[in-house]
Design a protein around this motif. Structure first.
Motif, short mmCIF file in Angstrom:
data_model
loop_
_atom_site.label_atom_id
_atom_site.label_comp_id
_atom_site.label_asym_id
_atom_site.label_seq_id
_atom_site.Cartn_x
_atom_site.Cartn_y
_atom_site.Cartn_z
N PHE A 208 -98.68 -31.43 36.38
CA PHE A 208 -97.48 -32.26 36.54
C PHE A 208 -97.18 -32.48 38.03
O PHE A 208 -96.78 -33.58 38.43
CB PHE A 208 -96.29 -31.62 35.83
N ALA A 209 -97.39 -31.46 38.83
CA ALA A 209 -97.17 -31.61 40.27
C ALA A 209 -98.09 -32.68 40.85
O ALA A 209 -97.67 -33.51 41.68
CB ALA A 209 -97.38 -30.29 40.99
N GLU A 210 -99.34 -32.70 40.41
CA GLU A 210 -100.29 -33.70 40.88
C GLU A 210 -99.86 -35.11 40.47
O GLU A 210 -100.17 -36.09 41.15
CB GLU A 210 -101.68 -33.40 40.33
N ALA A 211 -99.11 -35.19 39.35
CA ALA A 211 -98.60 -36.50 38.89
C ALA A 211 -97.25 -36.84 39.51
O ALA A 211 -96.64 -37.84 39.14
CB ALA A 211 -98.48 -36.48 37.37
N GLY A 212 -96.79 -36.02 40.44
CA GLY A 212 -95.55 -36.30 41.15
C GLY A 212 -94.30 -35.75 40.49
O GLY A 212 -93.18 -36.13 40.85
N VAL A 213 -94.47 -34.86 39.50
CA VAL A 213 -93.32 -34.27 38.80
C VAL A 213 -93.15 -32.83 39.28
O VAL A 213 -93.99 -31.97 39.01
CB VAL A 213 -93.53 -34.29 37.27
#
Length: 313
Positions: A208-213
């Motif tokens: 999710f962090a890699e997706a900007g979340v």
């Protein structure tokens, strides 16, 4: 009362977490017996007095599908009469616009929608395809936000599905991002059948962090089917998650996934967090008392380890 000698924090941990109490909704919806509305109101009032900052009270789902929650409007009216604005701030689940209309009529401020990361569970739980569920949620979320409501997005089957098996992390991220982009302020990632393990949890947060979340928009919803809920919580804490769903007494499951057993018990979670020196603002003894109260009302013994230990059950 037995307590740990002192908190020990073996690794960096958040200073404080929010426990999102789901027992009155997610817990009681899975009970075979219909709990009287007065008992539900007493449970919720006790949990509020115990310091739980967020209590999901009920669901405005059609009574045909979840008869245990057919009294949702009556319950919320009773709570508003008893505790006023505190009741209006309690989240309720709304499956669609009709459910939202009922929440708006009562002046409630916080709603949630419940989606699936998999096609099969979307069909079984919502009678919609994977894509159709988002089409159903979109006007509900938009209207709720336009009305000034907070909206939470639940995503089920994030770590495994009893019909489809392992669920790719990327598939979960795509579904979660759709709910967030639609307008959900927070995304709760559900381990509906309790198959997650600690490494899987951390990989999910990283994806999710890699997706900007960021972790500030994520919550974790663990079931304890395989006894991994606390281990998974600890893993999530290590990567910065600060909101965890839990249910007093470990009540809960899912009416449409028979392999989904009880939720992470609120008192077990509080016990672990207290031992780690993480603040919750929750009175452990009061939660245990509520668990015992509900166990008596349901005609069963407390299921959680901490309740059995502290209550001598």
């Amino acid at each position: 009362m037995t307590v740990p000698a002192a908190p020990f924090t073996p690794a960096p941990m958040p200073e404080r977490v929010t426990i999102y109490e789901v027992g009155p909704r997610d817990g009681l919806q899975n009970e075979s017996a219909v709990v009287p509305v007065a008992v539900k109101a007493e449970m919720i009032t006790r949990l509020l007095d115990a310091g739980l900052p967020v209590i999901e009270a009920t669901s405005f789902v059609h009574p045909k599908w979840v008869p245990q929650l057919a009294d949702a409007a009556e319950l919320m009216g009773l709570l508003v009469d008893r505790i006023g604005d505190a009741a209006r701030r309690m989240p309720v689940l709304v499956p669609n616009e009709k459910g939202l209309d009922r929440a708006l009529d009562l002046g409630l401020e916080h709603v949630a929608v419940f989606g699936s990361a998999t096609e099969t569970f979307a069909q079984k739980n919502l009678n919609r395809s994977y894509d159709e569920q988002f089409a159903m949620f979109e006007p509900t979320v938009r209207r709720a936000r336009d009305a000034g409501m907070d909206v939470r997005g639940y995503l089920s089957m994030c770590f495994g599905d009893p019909w489809e098996g392992a669920v790719p992390v990327e598939q979960v991220v795509r579904a979660g991002v759709r709910l967030l982009e639609m307008g959900a302020g927070q995304l709760s990632l559900g381990d509906t059948i309790g198959v997650a393990t600690a490494g899987h949890v951390q990989a999910m947060v990283a994806a999710f962090a890699e997706a900007g979340v960021g972790v500030d928009r994520l919550a974790m919803h663990f079931h304890d089917t395989y006894g991994q809920a606390l281990a998974n919580t600890h893993a999530a804490l290590q990567v910065g998650v600060t909101t965890f769903d839990a249910s007093a007494g470990g009540l809960g499951g899912c009416p449409y996934a028979k392999s989904a057993t009880g939720n992470l018990a609120t008192e077990d979670l509080v016990w672990m967090l207290r031992g780690l020196g993480v603040e919750t603002g929750v009175d452990l003894d009061a939660v245990v008392d509520t668990t015992v109260f509900m166990a008596d009302a349901l005609g069963k013994s407390p299921a959680s380890a901490v309740a059995r230990a502290l209550a001598g059950a």
